[in-house]
Scaffold this active site. Structure first.
Site, PDB file in Angstrom:
ATOM      1  N   CYS A  33       0.882  -1.020  -0.225  1.00  0.00           N
ATOM      2  CA  CYS A  33      -0.212   0.003   0.021  1.00  0.00           C
ATOM      3  C   CYS A  33       0.865   1.284   0.057  1.00  0.00           C
ATOM      4  O   CYS A  33       0.392   2.343  -0.064  1.00  0.00           O
ATOM      5  CB  CYS A  33      -1.089  -0.033   1.186  1.00  0.00           C
ATOM      6  SG  CYS A  33       0.030  -0.044   2.774  1.00  0.00           S
ATOM      7  N   CYS A 102      -1.423  -4.818   8.009  1.00  0.00           N
ATOM      8  CA  CYS A 102      -0.916  -3.415   8.454  1.00  0.00           C
ATOM      9  C   CYS A 102      -0.176  -3.600   9.812  1.00  0.00           C
ATOM     10  O   CYS A 102       0.570  -2.642  10.137  1.00  0.00           O
ATOM     11  CB  CYS A 102      -2.244  -2.657   8.740  1.00  0.00           C
ATOM     12  SG  CYS A 102      -3.279  -2.609   7.357  1.00  0.00           S
TER      13      CYS A 102
HETATM   14 FE1  FES Z   1      -1.240   0.233   4.246  1.00  0.00          FE
HETATM   15 FE2  FES Z   1      -2.728  -0.426   6.235  1.00  0.00          FE
HETATM   16  S1  FES Z   1      -3.515  -0.283   4.040  1.00  0.00           S
HETATM   17  S2  FES Z   1      -0.533  -0.291   6.351  1.00  0.00           S
END
Ligand code: FES
Length: 127
Positions: A33, A102
């Site tokens: 992400c 995460c």
């Molecule tokens: Fe990136 Fe949670 S979506 S750390």
């Protein structure tokens, strides 16, 4: 989507910011992400005296970072090294499956910070 404990740590994150006199710093990021986390440690006699974090990430990443700082304060480096990604998620009372990655940021940053500390202060120690 998140339980109360996660929401609490997200809304009121503990130990946020840079630790000016940190002995060690650990950084990590998620390829998934693009979120990043930096963890600062202050260590005395092998014990984590103080810890703080800066996270640019989602709510679960911030909650994980905040929870991790509470988990490691007062622990020895050995004890802190044993904290896994799963431990952080468990301590938060669980994360939604899609958000489990995460919590990886927090434990990974911790392990990197401890490696940084050891390379600075323990490497080359010959007695
Ligand atoms: Fe990136 Fe949670 S979506 S750390």
């Amino acid at each position: 989507m998140y339980n109360e404990k996660v929401v609490d740590h997200f809304n009121n994150p503990r130990n946020v910011g840079e630790l000016a006199d940190a002995d060690a710093v650990g950084e990590t990021g998620s390829f998934k992400c693009g979120d990043t986390m930096t963890l600062y440690l202050k260590v005395k006699d092998g014990i984590i005296e103080d810890v703080s974090f800066q996270t640019y990430g989602c709510g679960a990443a911030i909650a994980s970072s905040s929870m991790l700082t509470e988990m490691v304060k007062g622990k020895t480096l050995e004890q802190a090294l044993k904290i896994s990604n799963q431990d952080v998620a468990d301590e938060l009372g669980g994360l939604p499956p899609l958000k489990l990655h995460c919590s990886n940021l927090a434990a990974d940053a911790l392990h990197n910070a401890i490696a940084d500390y050891r390379s600075k202060y323990e490497a080359g120690k010959t007695g």
